[in-house]
Design an enzyme around this catalytic site. Structure first.
Site, PDB file in Angstrom:
ATOM      1  N   HIS A 198      15.453 -15.512 -91.632  1.00 14.64           N
ATOM      2  CA  HIS A 198      14.630 -15.900 -90.613  1.00 14.64           C
ATOM      3  C   HIS A 198      15.038 -17.212 -90.105  1.00 14.64           C
ATOM      4  O   HIS A 198      14.599 -18.426 -90.566  1.00 14.64           O
ATOM      5  CB  HIS A 198      13.111 -15.959 -91.554  1.00 14.64           C
ATOM      6  CG  HIS A 198      12.069 -16.118 -90.516  1.00 14.64           C
ATOM      7  ND1 HIS A 198      12.112 -16.239 -89.076  1.00 14.64           N
ATOM      8  CD2 HIS A 198      10.785 -16.278 -90.706  1.00 14.64           C
ATOM      9  CE1 HIS A 198      10.974 -16.389 -88.428  1.00 14.64           C
ATOM     10  NE2 HIS A 198      10.159 -16.310 -89.354  1.00 14.64           N
ATOM     11  N   GLN A 250      12.815 -19.894 -88.107  1.00 16.53           N
ATOM     12  CA  GLN A 250      11.592 -20.682 -88.870  1.00 16.53           C
ATOM     13  C   GLN A 250      12.500 -21.812 -89.769  1.00 16.53           C
ATOM     14  O   GLN A 250      11.815 -23.002 -89.604  1.00 16.53           O
ATOM     15  CB  GLN A 250      11.292 -19.555 -90.103  1.00 16.53           C
ATOM     16  CG  GLN A 250      10.410 -20.422 -90.877  1.00 16.53           C
ATOM     17  CD  GLN A 250       9.043 -20.704 -90.483  1.00 16.53           C
ATOM     18  OE1 GLN A 250       8.333 -19.854 -89.808  1.00 16.53           O
ATOM     19  NE2 GLN A 250       8.414 -21.974 -90.781  1.00 16.53           N
ATOM     20  N   ARG A 270      12.724  -9.163 -83.408  1.00 17.84           N
ATOM     21  CA  ARG A 270      12.265  -9.312 -84.995  1.00 17.84           C
ATOM     22  C   ARG A 270      12.018  -7.612 -85.344  1.00 17.84           C
ATOM     23  O   ARG A 270      11.486  -7.171 -84.625  1.00 17.84           O
ATOM     24  CB  ARG A 270      10.588  -9.609 -84.994  1.00 17.84           C
ATOM     25  CG  ARG A 270      10.019  -9.519 -86.216  1.00 17.84           C
ATOM     26  CD  ARG A 270       8.553 -10.337 -86.343  1.00 17.84           C
ATOM     27  NE  ARG A 270       9.223 -11.669 -86.650  1.00 17.84           N
ATOM     28  CZ  ARG A 270       8.173 -12.433 -87.126  1.00 17.84           C
ATOM     29  NH1 ARG A 270       6.879 -11.997 -87.360  1.00 17.84           N
ATOM     30  NH2 ARG A 270       8.410 -13.639 -87.184  1.00 17.84           N
ATOM     31  N   ARG A 289       8.143 -24.926 -84.488  1.00 21.08           N
ATOM     32  CA  ARG A 289       8.821 -23.754 -83.994  1.00 21.08           C
ATOM     33  C   ARG A 289       8.996 -23.795 -82.412  1.00 21.08           C
ATOM     34  O   ARG A 289       9.954 -23.296 -82.004  1.00 21.08           O
ATOM     35  CB  ARG A 289       7.781 -22.454 -84.250  1.00 21.08           C
ATOM     36  CG  ARG A 289       7.529 -22.130 -85.838  1.00 21.08           C
ATOM     37  CD  ARG A 289       8.777 -21.770 -86.502  1.00 21.08           C
ATOM     38  NE  ARG A 289       9.297 -20.507 -86.087  1.00 21.08           N
ATOM     39  CZ  ARG A 289       8.848 -19.237 -86.344  1.00 21.08           C
ATOM     40  NH1 ARG A 289       8.234 -19.007 -87.081  1.00 21.08           N
ATOM     41  NH2 ARG A 289       9.568 -18.490 -85.580  1.00 21.08           N
ATOM     42  N   CYS A 334       5.748 -21.005 -94.375  1.00 19.40           N
ATOM     43  CA  CYS A 334       6.020 -20.303 -93.104  1.00 19.40           C
ATOM     44  C   CYS A 334       4.842 -19.939 -92.301  1.00 19.40           C
ATOM     45  O   CYS A 334       4.804 -19.906 -91.124  1.00 19.40           O
ATOM     46  CB  CYS A 334       7.337 -19.446 -93.051  1.00 19.40           C
ATOM     47  SG  CYS A 334       6.715 -18.025 -94.263  1.00 19.40           S
ATOM     48  N   ASP A 385       5.919 -18.532 -99.673  1.00 15.07           N
ATOM     49  CA  ASP A 385       5.820 -17.424 -98.747  1.00 15.07           C
ATOM     50  C   ASP A 385       5.052 -16.435 -99.350  1.00 15.07           C
ATOM     51  O   ASP A 385       4.918 -16.435-100.594  1.00 15.07           O
ATOM     52  CB  ASP A 385       7.152 -17.123 -98.254  1.00 15.07           C
ATOM     53  CG  ASP A 385       7.303 -16.006 -97.342  1.00 15.07           C
ATOM     54  OD1 ASP A 385       6.210 -15.824 -96.470  1.00 15.07           O
ATOM     55  OD2 ASP A 385       8.454 -15.192 -97.026  1.00 15.07           O
TER      56      ASP A 385
HETATM   57  N1  NVA Z   1       8.579 -13.139 -95.736  1.00 13.22           N
HETATM   58  C1  NVA Z   1       7.508 -12.837 -94.721  1.00 13.22           C
HETATM   59  C2  NVA Z   1       7.689 -14.072 -93.683  1.00 13.22           C
HETATM   60  C3  NVA Z   1       6.492 -14.111 -92.627  1.00 13.22           C
HETATM   61  C4  NVA Z   1       7.073 -14.955 -91.506  1.00 13.22           C
HETATM   62  C5  NVA Z   1       8.011 -11.527 -94.157  1.00 13.22           C
HETATM   63  O1  NVA Z   1       9.083 -11.173 -93.915  1.00 13.22           O
HETATM   64  O2  NVA Z   1       6.826 -11.022 -93.918  1.00 13.22           O
HETATM   65  N1   CP Z   2       6.259 -18.018 -89.382  1.00 13.88           N
HETATM   66  C1   CP Z   2       6.301 -16.847 -88.918  1.00 13.88           C
HETATM   67  O1   CP Z   2       7.417 -16.514 -88.422  1.00 13.88           O
HETATM   68  O2   CP Z   2       5.120 -16.516 -88.314  1.00 13.88           O
HETATM   69  P1   CP Z   2       4.755 -15.186 -87.469  1.00 13.88           P
HETATM   70  O3   CP Z   2       5.122 -13.981 -88.478  1.00 13.88           O
HETATM   71  O4   CP Z   2       3.477 -15.079 -87.188  1.00 13.88           O
HETATM   72  O5   CP Z   2       5.727 -15.187 -86.324  1.00 13.88           O
END
Ligand code: NVA
Ligand code: CP
Length: 312
Positions: A136, A139, A109, A299, A271, A231
């Site tokens: 992502h 997801q 990540r 997930r 998500c 989101d």
């Molecule tokens: N768009 C959000 C998704 C979190 C799972 C982010 O990137 O923070």
């Molecule tokens: N939806 C998702 O990716 O959640 P986290 O940021 O908690 O991993």
């Protein structure tokens, strides 16, 4: 009644750096496998036996991190975690070439998509994108599993994303186009998706007949929707823009009135994490048609399928 286990087909590309790394056939096989993993997890208890996988997280996570760790454990493998900015202490190419001497795969990540791409370039082992600033993909695998579970058939559904044209919206748009799901993105001006990704989605949609609609009108967008998805307004890394984004997105909150414009059977998707009172009301998250915890649950199963198809 017992089902024959689906065969675990190998993914042709070495990595999942973004949604397009899976072919449509692989995507469909992955969803079949994920359903079987959910139904009969014990069947796969040793499938990753003796394999170690590194989880590198530059940003916080609940779902992605815990479901990858659990998935690896439940498949008989070993997860090793590291929270650090990749490439800050030593060059990324050295990180990649250390890891590939020890482990069988990398889940990362990152802030930048380039970091995922560079890991994939330098490591001789599969690299999985666990969220970047552009995509992502993990997801969306769980989201498609959730929709398939709920509606049976994906083709012809109308999925409407209301909010930021960012990583989750990008991955949803591409995968919807490829699976024949009609996709609408309703964002405030200046927060639309990447024009290149929209163009790619439209090109892919020619093959499936899916409709890809980009609009600033959230009310019109959700009419007839089978799923309404949102989101956070300020993603991780954009927290310093939170105040200006709250203003820009104020009319794009998913509330009961907006959900009432969708199809009667419409599900609400997110998500997570959700900021109740911003992009969605508490009432919508808690409503009977909210499937947010099914998405979170899936997930685990979808990522198990992905790990098996890349590494088993
Ligand atoms: N768009 C959000 C998704 C979190 C799972 C982010 O990137 O923070
Ligand atoms: N939806 C998702 O990716 O959640 P986290 O940021 O908690 O991993």
């Amino acid at each position: 009644m017992t089902f024959a286990p689906p065969t675990i087909s190998r993914i042709a590309r070495a990595h999942l750096t973004q949604d397009l790394d899976l072919t449509v056939d692989e995507l469909t096989s992955l969803l079949d496998l994920a359903a079987d993993l959910k139904r009969t997890p014990a069947r796969y208890a040793d499938a990753l036996s003796r394999k170690s996988i590194a989880l590198l997280f530059e940003k916080p996570s609940l779902r992605t991190r815990m479901t990858f760790e659990l998935a690896i454990q439940q498949l008989g493998g070993i997860a090793i975690l590291n929270d650090a900015q990749i490439g800050a202490r030593e060059p990324l190419k050295d990180v990649a070439r250390n890891l590939d001497r020890w482990v069988s795969g990398i889940v990362a990540r990152t802030y930048l998509q380039r970091t995922v791409d560079d890991l994939a370039k330098w490591a001789k082992i599969p690299v999985i994108n666990a969220l970047s600033d552009v995509w992502h993909p993990c997801q969306i695998l769980a989201d498609m599993q959730t929709l398939r579970q709920h509606f049976g058939e994906l083709r012809g559904l109308k999925l409407v994303f209301v909010g930021d044209g960012n990583n989750v919206a990008h991955s949803l748009m591409i995968t919807s186009a490829r699976l024949g799901v009609n996709f609408t993105l309703a964002s405030p001006p200046k927060y639309e998706a990447s024009p290149e990704i929209i163009a790619t989605a439209r090109e892919l949609a020619l093959e499936t007949g899916a409709e890809i609609v980009i609009t600033n009108d959230q009310n019109e967008a959700v009419c007839g929707a089978h799923a309404v998805y949102t989101d956070v307004w300020a993603s991780m890394g954009a927290e310093n823009e939170a105040a200006e984004r709250r203003e820009a997105f104020a009319d794009y909150q998913v509330d009961d009135d907006l959900m009432a414009l969708a199809d009667k059977r419409a599900v609400f998707m997110h998500c997570l994490p959700a900021k109740r009172g911003e992009e969605v009301t508490d009432s919508v998250v808690e409503s009977a048609n909210s499937v947010v915890f099914d998405q979170a649950e899936n997930r685990l199963h979808a990522q198990k399928a992905l790990l098996l198809m890349l590494l088993a």
